[in-house]
Structures are given as structure tokens and as C-alpha cells.
Design an enzyme around this catalytic site. Sequence first.
Site, mmCIF file in Angstrom:
data_model
loop_
_atom_site.group_PDB
_atom_site.id
_atom_site.type_symbol
_atom_site.label_atom_id
_atom_site.label_comp_id
_atom_site.label_asym_id
_atom_site.label_seq_id
_atom_site.Cartn_x
_atom_site.Cartn_y
_atom_site.Cartn_z
ATOM 1 N N ASP A 18 0.447 14.101 11.166
ATOM 2 C CA ASP A 18 0.109 12.721 10.561
ATOM 3 C C ASP A 18 -1.330 12.232 11.144
ATOM 4 O OD1 ASP A 18 0.126 10.264 9.643
ATOM 5 O OD2 ASP A 18 1.767 9.623 10.613
ATOM 6 N N SER A 73 5.373 3.148 9.056
ATOM 7 C CA SER A 73 4.125 3.142 8.586
ATOM 8 C C SER A 73 3.422 1.728 8.981
ATOM 9 C CB SER A 73 3.890 3.741 7.310
ATOM 10 O OG SER A 73 2.612 3.948 6.834
ATOM 11 N N HIS A 86 3.556 12.356 7.640
ATOM 12 C CA HIS A 86 3.850 11.233 7.489
ATOM 13 C C HIS A 86 4.616 10.852 6.405
ATOM 14 C CE1 HIS A 86 2.207 6.846 8.012
ATOM 15 N NE2 HIS A 86 2.568 6.614 6.915
#
Length: 323
Positions: free
Chosen positions: A262, A165, A292
Site C-alpha cells: 500500500d 482508508s 490497499h
Amino acid sequence: MKPENKIPVLTRLSDEMTAVVNFQQPGLPPWPADGDIETQRQYYLLERRFWNADAPSMTTRTCAVPTPYGDVTTRLYSPQPTSQATLYYLHGGGFILGNLDTHDRIMRLLARYTGCTVIGIDYSLSPQARYPQAIEETVAVCSYFSQHADEYSLNVEKIGFAGDSAGAMLALASALWLRDKHIRCGNVIAILLWYGLYGLQDSVSRRLFGGAWDGLTREDLDMYEKAYLRNDEDRESPWYCLFNNDLTRDVPPCFIASAEFDPLIDDSRLLHQTLQAHQQPCEYKMYPGTLHAFLHYSRMMTIADDALQDGARFFMARMKTPR
């Protein structure tokens, strides 16, 4: 995008991902949506304890590394006495959440699967620390261990960066910073990137995906960015919008992993397509049925473990390839 027009991803998730979404941790209070940032950080740490349990045992060492911003805590994971390379890990959390404990299992598994020393970097969080502090802290950590390798039994001739991320952005940005500023900390043999954001302000996937289930609505993404950047001009910086950097030359080999549902998946697709178009070594893999942050859930999701092993294999292959 009207919320009703978004794809109903919760009906399309894999069975494993659905089980995680529906899992209730006993005694865990609800997310403190109206709490201050410190309250949310403490909750995140509490919520992640379950997901970090039952991780591989190995030698660990904590080290405070001096940087221009003060000491930064690092944690060294050593699966064996000697290592063929050193892998620096940057945790995710939207630049505002997370620490070495919230991502402990991920780093332990990565160390076990690569057989290499993994160094987790507890970079300063936003909004208290603004761009580019986290990158400069990471570079300072790399420089420190490059100069003190013998003291920590490290092999820093071959190094790599990894992150998930926001940590994926920091991993790639730090590698590009080293290249652009001509800072030598070792030969960067690979960068492992799990579902990162790399500078897009809008995309099809950001319109179609994202909701309360993943904390990645348009408003959420704007909030993370506002907390991280100093001003609007930083949005175009080549170490924030990485597509404004030179991706046509001398980019270390990149393993680019994405989650099917995502909102940030288009960042990964664009990064892969850009690198591929300019003959920069890269590999892209999308993990179907996932949201995600799925990398955290390897206690319940075999595909999360697969994603870690895929990245580890990519890294190990580059250890054997002269560059």
C-alpha cells in the site's frame, strides 16, 4: 518517481490477492474513468455488491440523525439484544466514494466478531462537503446517540471508532476532535484503523507503490485531497495532518493495520512509531501480500477476515480494561 522505477507489486502479491485482482465480475462494465463523480459513485456501489454478499444476518435499523449540516443517515447493526459497547464505523472511499451499502459486509462482520452494536455513519461526501464537515457530522452522530442511548438500546459508556482508508483518518480525527474540544460522548476505549492516511504528503511507500490496480497513484491521492480540503492551509490542520496533533497524551488505544504493498503504509508505520515512542497504547500489524482495500474481499481472502477478527479482538480486550 518514474513509473518504471516503482516496485512491480503485482508480481509479489499473495495468491489470494492475485485471485482478487484477476477476478472478473460477470456483466460488470469497465470503470468510468471519464465519468462524473455521481457516475463513479454508482459504479462503485454496483462493483461492491458482489463483495458484500453472504454477510451475517442480524438486526439492523436505519436512523436519520440531525446534525448542523442536516440529517445524516446511520445504520445500527445489533448482533444481540444487549451490547457491552458501541462502535462507530467510518467507511473508506477517498472521501468522495462509498456509503453504508459499499461497506455493509465489513460492518456486519465487525459486529459479529465484537458482539457489539456497530453504527455505520453515512457522512457527506466530497467535493460537495469539505473538511471538517465529515468529522463534525460524526461528532454530532456520537452526541445524538449518547443522548438517546436508551431509545436504541445502546451502551455508550464505552465507545470506539473504526474505519478503513479515508474512513480510518476520519475515525482517528473524530476521536481527537472529541478530546481536543472536550466533548463527552462516552469513554473511547479503542480506535480500529485499517490502512489509513494520516497526513503525510510524501513518503518512501508513496514513491515505490501505487498504480492503476489500486487507484492510489500520486495523481489520485492529490485528487482525493483536493476534493476534501477547502484550501491549502487545511493540509496542516491537526485534524487532517494528524501528525500535527498532540499524539503524546490521551490517545485512545489504537489498532493500526496496514497492507504490505500500500502506498499509504508509511502513514500507518509513522503513526505506530509516534504513539509507541510516547507510551500511547497501540498495536501494529502488517498483512503480507496485500494491497490497499483488501478488507473488502473477505469472500475470497481469509487474510481479510483475519484482519477484521484481529481488530475485533483488540476492541474486546479494551472492553475489559479500565481506562
